[in-house]
Design an enzyme around this catalytic site. Sequence first.
Site, PDB file in Angstrom:
ATOM      1  N   LYS A  13     -25.946   4.326 -31.342  1.00  0.00           N
ATOM      2  CA  LYS A  13     -26.430   5.689 -31.063  1.00  0.00           C
ATOM      3  C   LYS A  13     -25.394   6.463 -30.256  1.00  0.00           C
ATOM      4  CE  LYS A  13     -30.100   4.099 -28.864  1.00  0.00           C
ATOM      5  NZ  LYS A  13     -29.851   2.637 -28.951  1.00  0.00           N
ATOM      6  N   ARG A  88     -38.888   6.425 -26.677  1.00  0.00           N
ATOM      7  CA  ARG A  88     -38.929   4.985 -26.955  1.00  0.00           C
ATOM      8  C   ARG A  88     -40.341   4.439 -27.005  1.00  0.00           C
ATOM      9  NH1 ARG A  88     -33.776   1.868 -25.102  1.00  0.00           N
ATOM     10  NH2 ARG A  88     -32.587   3.641 -24.461  1.00  0.00           N
ATOM     11  N   ARG A 122     -19.051  -5.218 -25.854  1.00  0.00           N
ATOM     12  CA  ARG A 122     -18.988  -3.785 -25.537  1.00  0.00           C
ATOM     13  C   ARG A 122     -18.313  -3.560 -24.178  1.00  0.00           C
ATOM     14  NH1 ARG A 122     -24.061   0.100 -25.589  1.00  0.00           N
ATOM     15  NH2 ARG A 122     -24.949  -1.492 -24.235  1.00  0.00           N
ATOM     16  N   ARG A 150     -21.414  -3.307 -19.002  1.00  0.00           N
ATOM     17  CA  ARG A 150     -22.712  -2.886 -18.458  1.00  0.00           C
ATOM     18  C   ARG A 150     -23.502  -4.092 -17.960  1.00  0.00           C
ATOM     19  NH1 ARG A 150     -25.461   1.380 -22.590  1.00  0.00           N
ATOM     20  NH2 ARG A 150     -27.244   0.015 -22.184  1.00  0.00           N
ATOM     21  N   ARG A 161     -34.146  -6.725 -24.448  1.00  0.00           N
ATOM     22  CA  ARG A 161     -34.131  -5.322 -24.902  1.00  0.00           C
ATOM     23  C   ARG A 161     -34.498  -5.234 -26.388  1.00  0.00           C
ATOM     24  NH1 ARG A 161     -28.233  -4.216 -23.263  1.00  0.00           N
ATOM     25  NH2 ARG A 161     -28.458  -2.192 -24.274  1.00  0.00           N
TER      26      ARG A 161
HETATM   27  P1  AP5 Z   1     -23.224   1.936 -28.723  1.00  0.00           P
HETATM   28  O1  AP5 Z   1     -22.823   3.180 -29.435  1.00  0.00           O
HETATM   29  O2  AP5 Z   1     -22.947   1.843 -27.272  1.00  0.00           O
HETATM   30  O3  AP5 Z   1     -24.767   1.603 -29.050  1.00  0.00           O
HETATM   31  P2  AP5 Z   1     -26.113   2.248 -28.483  1.00  0.00           P
HETATM   32  O4  AP5 Z   1     -27.074   2.303 -29.635  1.00  0.00           O
HETATM   33  O5  AP5 Z   1     -25.825   3.501 -27.736  1.00  0.00           O
HETATM   34  O6  AP5 Z   1     -26.565   1.062 -27.538  1.00  0.00           O
HETATM   35  P3  AP5 Z   1     -27.184   1.091 -26.057  1.00  0.00           P
HETATM   36  O7  AP5 Z   1     -27.056  -0.321 -25.537  1.00  0.00           O
HETATM   37  O8  AP5 Z   1     -26.595   2.192 -25.233  1.00  0.00           O
HETATM   38  O9  AP5 Z   1     -28.660   1.383 -26.369  1.00  0.00           O
HETATM   39  P4  AP5 Z   1     -29.854   1.122 -25.447  1.00  0.00           P
HETATM   40  O10 AP5 Z   1     -30.866   1.894 -26.179  1.00  0.00           O
HETATM   41  O11 AP5 Z   1     -30.209  -0.276 -25.186  1.00  0.00           O
HETATM   42  O12 AP5 Z   1     -29.341   1.602 -24.010  1.00  0.00           O
HETATM   43  P5  AP5 Z   1     -29.612   2.921 -23.169  1.00  0.00           P
HETATM   44  O13 AP5 Z   1     -28.423   3.202 -22.393  1.00  0.00           O
HETATM   45  O14 AP5 Z   1     -30.168   3.978 -24.045  1.00  0.00           O
HETATM   46  O15 AP5 Z   1     -22.514   0.721 -29.503  1.00  0.00           O
HETATM   47  C1  AP5 Z   1     -22.657  -0.618 -29.031  1.00  0.00           C
HETATM   48  C2  AP5 Z   1     -21.342  -1.413 -29.259  1.00  0.00           C
HETATM   49  O16 AP5 Z   1     -21.120  -1.537 -30.663  1.00  0.00           O
HETATM   50  C3  AP5 Z   1     -20.087  -0.739 -28.689  1.00  0.00           C
HETATM   51  O17 AP5 Z   1     -19.190  -1.719 -28.238  1.00  0.00           O
HETATM   52  C4  AP5 Z   1     -19.499   0.022 -29.895  1.00  0.00           C
HETATM   53  O18 AP5 Z   1     -18.090   0.190 -29.770  1.00  0.00           O
HETATM   54  C5  AP5 Z   1     -19.885  -0.912 -31.035  1.00  0.00           C
HETATM   55  N1  AP5 Z   1     -20.159  -0.214 -32.301  1.00  0.00           N
HETATM   56  C6  AP5 Z   1     -20.784   0.993 -32.468  1.00  0.00           C
HETATM   57  N2  AP5 Z   1     -20.886   1.295 -33.778  1.00  0.00           N
HETATM   58  C7  AP5 Z   1     -20.351   0.231 -34.455  1.00  0.00           C
HETATM   59  C8  AP5 Z   1     -20.180  -0.071 -35.837  1.00  0.00           C
HETATM   60  N3  AP5 Z   1     -20.579   0.786 -36.786  1.00  0.00           N
HETATM   61  N4  AP5 Z   1     -19.592  -1.251 -36.163  1.00  0.00           N
HETATM   62  C9  AP5 Z   1     -19.180  -2.125 -35.191  1.00  0.00           C
HETATM   63  N5  AP5 Z   1     -19.296  -1.882 -33.880  1.00  0.00           N
HETATM   64  C10 AP5 Z   1     -19.883  -0.736 -33.503  1.00  0.00           C
HETATM   65  O19 AP5 Z   1     -30.787   2.441 -22.215  1.00  0.00           O
HETATM   66  C11 AP5 Z   1     -30.559   1.463 -21.208  1.00  0.00           C
HETATM   67  C12 AP5 Z   1     -31.842   1.183 -20.455  1.00  0.00           C
HETATM   68  O20 AP5 Z   1     -32.316   2.393 -19.824  1.00  0.00           O
HETATM   69  C13 AP5 Z   1     -33.039   0.716 -21.305  1.00  0.00           C
HETATM   70  O21 AP5 Z   1     -32.995  -0.674 -21.534  1.00  0.00           O
HETATM   71  C14 AP5 Z   1     -34.208   1.136 -20.412  1.00  0.00           C
HETATM   72  O22 AP5 Z   1     -34.387   0.253 -19.333  1.00  0.00           O
HETATM   73  C15 AP5 Z   1     -33.732   2.467 -19.833  1.00  0.00           C
HETATM   74  N6  AP5 Z   1     -34.153   3.605 -20.668  1.00  0.00           N
HETATM   75  C16 AP5 Z   1     -33.323   4.474 -21.332  1.00  0.00           C
HETATM   76  N7  AP5 Z   1     -34.043   5.380 -22.016  1.00  0.00           N
HETATM   77  C17 AP5 Z   1     -35.355   5.100 -21.786  1.00  0.00           C
HETATM   78  C18 AP5 Z   1     -36.567   5.664 -22.226  1.00  0.00           C
HETATM   79  N8  AP5 Z   1     -36.600   6.702 -23.076  1.00  0.00           N
HETATM   80  N9  AP5 Z   1     -37.719   5.092 -21.802  1.00  0.00           N
HETATM   81  C19 AP5 Z   1     -37.725   4.052 -20.956  1.00  0.00           C
HETATM   82  N10 AP5 Z   1     -36.598   3.454 -20.499  1.00  0.00           N
HETATM   83  C20 AP5 Z   1     -35.427   3.972 -20.911  1.00  0.00           C
HETATM   84 MG    MG Z   2     -26.016   4.094 -25.718  1.00  0.00          MG
END
Ligand code: AP5
Ligand code: MG
Length: 207
Positions: A13, A88, A122, A150, A161
């Site tokens: 994402k 979410r 990552r 991270r 997760r």
């Molecule tokens: P990346 O682009 O970083 O993936 P992402 O989908 O953004 O993954 P996140 O881990 O950020 O998602 P998340 O939803 O768990 O975390 P968030 O920060 O939102 O890509 C990942 C890796 O793959 C990278 O190394 C990249 O280079 C590689 N890659 C990308 N595309 C690729 C491809 N096509 N092929 C190969 N490699 C690739 O949330 C963190 C925490 O915050 C949650 O766990 C929760 O506790 C809290 N939180 C956030 N939002 C909420 C909410 N709405 N409600 C409640 N809690 C929340």
């Molecule tokens: Mg992200």
Amino acid sequence: MRLVLLGAPGAGKGTQAAFLKERHGLAHISTGDIFRYNLKNQTPLGLEAKKYMDAGELVPDEIVMKMVGEKLSEFAPDEGFMLDGFPRTVAQAEFLKSKIKLDGVILFHVPDEEIVKRLSSRAVCKDCGNVTSRLHNDKCPSCGGELYTRDDDNEATVRSRLKVYHDQTEPLEDFYRAQGLLLEVNATGHPEEVFKQVIALLSHDKD
Ligand code: AP5
Ligand code: MG
């Protein structure tokens, strides 16, 4: 255009949001990034969110909805943006529906085992926030800055997760499919290939 980027942790994402921001000027709202920014600055919101993030759990709906409500109020009615990592839960999706009209929800499909592999390598730049992989870089490919891992990218937390995603967030796929908003992408190819699919879907959706 007002979009939601939906998908499991590590589905890409943030990577696709960076492309959409850089190449199409769309504002990027990532709830995870807002929590990490608050944590870095040791605010009460950041310290509260950390308890849940470290365990791979969701931050409670009331906290997230208040934060997102404030963020959305900064945008003019005709300004576009993409929401990454929000909603979410069904409660968050209902809240969002009461606030704005969405143009589309892009769902990134990636199998769980591929996600575990991706997140084990990552890396994020300390200086510019660029997201990359340690498989190809030991410095930020964008600005040369130092990379960090991270806290929630260890395998046990990644598996929690993923479980939380399947239990609490996956129901949103049907929620948005029923509203005719869901645009589905196979996100296992190269990031540029995935982006081509995104652009094709969005152009088709406008017609
Ligand atoms: P990346 O682009 O970083 O993936 P992402 O989908 O953004 O993954 P996140 O881990 O950020 O998602 P998340 O939803 O768990 O975390 P968030 O920060 O939102 O890509 C990942 C890796 O793959 C990278 O190394 C990249 O280079 C590689 N890659 C990308 N595309 C690729 C491809 N096509 N092929 C190969 N490699 C690739 O949330 C963190 C925490 O915050 C949650 O766990 C929760 O506790 C809290 N939180 C956030 N939002 C909420 C909410 N709405 N409600 C409640 N809690 C929340
Ligand atoms: Mg992200």
